[in-house]
Design a protein around this motif. Structure first.
Motif, PDB file in Angstrom:
ATOM      1  N   GLU A 136       3.213   7.485   7.983  1.00 56.89           N
ATOM      2  CA  GLU A 136       2.521   7.779   6.709  1.00 56.89           C
ATOM      3  C   GLU A 136       3.050   9.071   6.081  1.00 56.89           C
ATOM      4  OE1 GLU A 136       1.175   5.168   5.867  1.00 56.89           O
ATOM      5  OE2 GLU A 136       0.057   4.263   7.498  1.00 56.89           O
ATOM      6  N   ARG A 177       3.747   2.890  10.582  1.00 54.51           N
ATOM      7  CA  ARG A 177       4.152   3.937   9.637  1.00 54.51           C
ATOM      8  C   ARG A 177       3.596   5.284  10.074  1.00 54.51           C
ATOM      9  NH1 ARG A 177       3.436   1.859   3.424  1.00 54.51           N
ATOM     10  NH2 ARG A 177       4.869   0.100   3.478  1.00 54.51           N
ATOM     11  N   GLN A 198       0.133  -8.529  10.632  1.00 48.70           N
ATOM     12  CA  GLN A 198      -0.397  -7.218  10.241  1.00 48.70           C
ATOM     13  C   GLN A 198      -1.921  -7.299  10.141  1.00 48.70           C
ATOM     14  OE1 GLN A 198       0.114  -5.340   6.145  1.00 48.70           O
ATOM     15  NE2 GLN A 198       1.727  -4.362   7.311  1.00 48.70           N
ATOM     16  N   TYR A 252      -6.638   7.041   1.628  1.00 44.62           N
ATOM     17  CA  TYR A 252      -5.875   6.370   0.567  1.00 44.62           C
ATOM     18  C   TYR A 252      -5.997   4.856   0.602  1.00 44.62           C
ATOM     19  CZ  TYR A 252      -3.097   6.424   4.804  1.00 44.62           C
ATOM     20  OH  TYR A 252      -2.721   6.313   6.116  1.00 44.62           O
ATOM     21  N   CYS A 253      -6.555   4.304   1.673  1.00 50.62           N
ATOM     22  CA  CYS A 253      -6.387   2.869   1.926  1.00 50.62           C
ATOM     23  C   CYS A 253      -7.599   2.039   1.533  1.00 50.62           C
ATOM     24  CB  CYS A 253      -6.070   2.673   3.414  1.00 50.62           C
ATOM     25  SG  CYS A 253      -5.735   0.946   3.795  1.00 50.62           S
ATOM     26  N   LEU A 275       4.273   7.017   3.160  1.00 48.34           N
ATOM     27  CA  LEU A 275       3.781   6.824   1.802  1.00 48.34           C
ATOM     28  C   LEU A 275       4.560   7.788   0.915  1.00 48.34           C
ATOM     29  CD1 LEU A 275       0.015   6.619   2.648  1.00 48.34           C
ATOM     30  CD2 LEU A 275       1.291   4.863   1.413  1.00 48.34           C
ATOM     31  N   LEU A 307      -4.875  -3.100  -0.304  1.00 50.89           N
ATOM     32  CA  LEU A 307      -4.629  -1.760   0.222  1.00 50.89           C
ATOM     33  C   LEU A 307      -4.656  -0.750  -0.919  1.00 50.89           C
ATOM     34  CD1 LEU A 307      -1.573  -2.745   2.423  1.00 50.89           C
ATOM     35  CD2 LEU A 307      -3.888  -2.329   3.226  1.00 50.89           C
ATOM     36  N   TYR A 308      -4.265  -1.221  -2.119  1.00 46.63           N
ATOM     37  CA  TYR A 308      -4.225  -0.367  -3.311  1.00 46.63           C
ATOM     38  C   TYR A 308      -4.479  -1.255  -4.512  1.00 46.63           C
ATOM     39  CZ  TYR A 308       0.410  -2.267  -2.448  1.00 46.63           C
ATOM     40  OH  TYR A 308       1.435  -3.108  -2.128  1.00 46.63           O
ATOM     41  N   PRO A 318       5.836   3.352  -2.448  1.00 46.45           N
ATOM     42  CA  PRO A 318       5.087   4.325  -3.233  1.00 46.45           C
ATOM     43  C   PRO A 318       3.599   4.263  -2.927  1.00 46.45           C
ATOM     44  CG  PRO A 318       6.507   2.971  -4.640  1.00 46.45           C
ATOM     45  CD  PRO A 318       6.540   2.366  -3.279  1.00 46.45           C
ATOM     46  N   TYR A 319       2.977   5.428  -2.903  1.00 46.30           N
ATOM     47  CA  TYR A 319       1.513   5.500  -2.820  1.00 46.30           C
ATOM     48  C   TYR A 319       0.953   5.063  -4.168  1.00 46.30           C
ATOM     49  CZ  TYR A 319      -2.993   7.608  -3.682  1.00 46.30           C
ATOM     50  OH  TYR A 319      -4.292   7.792  -4.070  1.00 46.30           O
ATOM     51  N   ILE A 320      -0.021   4.153  -4.116  1.00 46.65           N
ATOM     52  CA  ILE A 320      -0.685   3.695  -5.346  1.00 46.65           C
ATOM     53  C   ILE A 320      -2.187   3.878  -5.150  1.00 46.65           C
ATOM     54  CG2 ILE A 320      -1.053   1.725  -6.903  1.00 46.65           C
ATOM     55  CD1 ILE A 320       1.494   0.460  -5.719  1.00 46.65           C
TER      56      ILE A 320
END
Ligand code: 5AD
Length: 363
Positions: free
Chosen positions: A165, A163, A107, A69-70, A204, A316-317, A234-236
């Protein structure tokens, strides 16, 4: 039913699994408003009407992981990779310290090489020298060995955000390559706790295939591991990732609302922890994501201290906020936005979670 659940929430009442599922599945606008206002009331009661600020330094976007996802996964060849030179990092830290942020987050993508471990240790040593130990430091640098976690703790890091995740092992397997281990991630969380870090985790929200039951279990996990802070959003989808190829079905509004329901449900379940209004909210709702997060119970916000040239490589998104505005002006804008919702930034406060402070209080 919602009112019955909310009425039961007095200090000590623990929301049950089915009640969490119910909250996370709410759809009606008037019910969401009732939920969010109860979560805000809880946050205000426990943390006051202030928001803790963190200066965020995205130290490096090199990553040895390949999460589906990343946007900074190692297989994304479209991303220009960087590591911020030591002197520039120190300048960002000085800025945060002088502007009374009192707390920073370092980070980066996950790197286990010696050079990186040493770089982080040197930064930590310098922070403590420069500030006389007066700046709280959160690390968010992924899975590391026990020795590395220990070394960074001894060099002066206070908090660690890793996280989970997702806490559903099957879902975890679906969104990561086979050599990414759910068990190791869990082991890392318990190690961090044992070493003595203030522990942060998160998930996520709205992943393909994720259910309300999964999300309810995530909150029960936060409780079980006794977290001090939560960073979840939120996952984007990101277009250059395996999971992001199918962006057509993505509904921004639904994703935002699910993220907000998770913040509210987490605040009601763990009233005295720190919960971040994450950047993903701002990505889904530019110029008001921060406010919606706070109004649903969040009490922490991060300001990105990186130069524009780095920010634009830490995607990241898709649509991750990335402004070239001067930080002081941006900060001013944030102050104004918060005052419009009767909140203020707690400049000069470390912002440890009440939960953590209560735990270390002598009896
Ligand atoms: N959408 C939202 N958050 C994401 N992250 C990574 N990719 C995405 C995405 N597509 C989050 C992960 C990671 C953190 C640094 O960024 O949860 O832990």
């Amino acid at each position: 039913m919602l009112k019955d659940i909310l009425n039961k929430i007095k200090s000590g009442y623990e929301l049950r699994f089915d009640e969490l599922v119910y909250i996370i599945s709410l759809k009606k606008q008037d019910e969401l408003e009732i939920l969010f206002s109860k979560a805000l009331e809880t946050k205000n009661k426990l943390c006051g009407n202030k928001i803790y600020i963190r200066g965020l330094i995205e130290l490096s976007n090199l990553c040895s992981k390949d999460c589906y996802y990343c946007g900074i996964r190692k297989s994304n060849k479209e991303t220009k990779r960087y590591t911020i030179p030591f002197d520039e990092v120190i300048r960002e830290i000085e800025f945060a310290y002088q502007n009374k942020y009192s707390s920073i987050v370092l980070q980066a993508g996950e790197r286990n090489d010696k050079n990186f471990i040493k770089l982080v240790s040197e930064i930590l040593e310098n922070i403590n020298k420069m500030t006389n130990n007066k700046l709280r430091v959160t690390l968010s640098l992924g899975e590391q060995s026990d020795d590395t976690y220990q070394e960074w703790f001894e060099k002066g890091a206070h908090r660690y955000l890793l996280r989970a995740e997702t806490t559903n092992p099957e879902l975890y397997t679906k969104i990561h390559p086979l050599n990414h281990s759910f068990n190791n991630r869990m082991k890392c969380l318990y190690t961090l706790k044992k070493i003595g870090y203030q522990l942060g985790t998160g998930v996520l929200i709205g992943l393909p295939g994720q259910t309300a039951e999964d999300l309810a279990n995530d909150i029960l996990f936060y409780k079980k591991i006794d977290v001090d802070m939560i960073g979840m959003g939120p996952y984007i989808p990101h277009k250059n990732t395996p999971l992001g190829l199918d962006t057509i079905k993505f509904n921004r509004n639904k994703a935002l609302n699910l993220g907000l329901k998770m913040i509210a449900a987490t605040r009601l379940s763990l009233p005295d922890i720190n919960i971040a209004a994450t950047t993903a909210l701002e990505a889904l709702s530019p110029e008001s994501g921060l406010e919606t997060g706070i109004l649903a119970g969040a009490n922490v916000f991060m300001i990105n201290l990186n130069d524009y040239c780095y920010k634009k490589s830490y995607f990241l998104y898709d649509d991750k906020p990335c402004t070239n505005t001067n930080i002081k002006l941006f900060q001013q804008k944030i102050n104004e936005r918060l005052s419009r919702i009767s909140q203020r930034v707690a400049y000069g406060e470390y912002g440890d979670s009440m939960h953590y402070l209560n735990k270390i209080k002598p009896v």
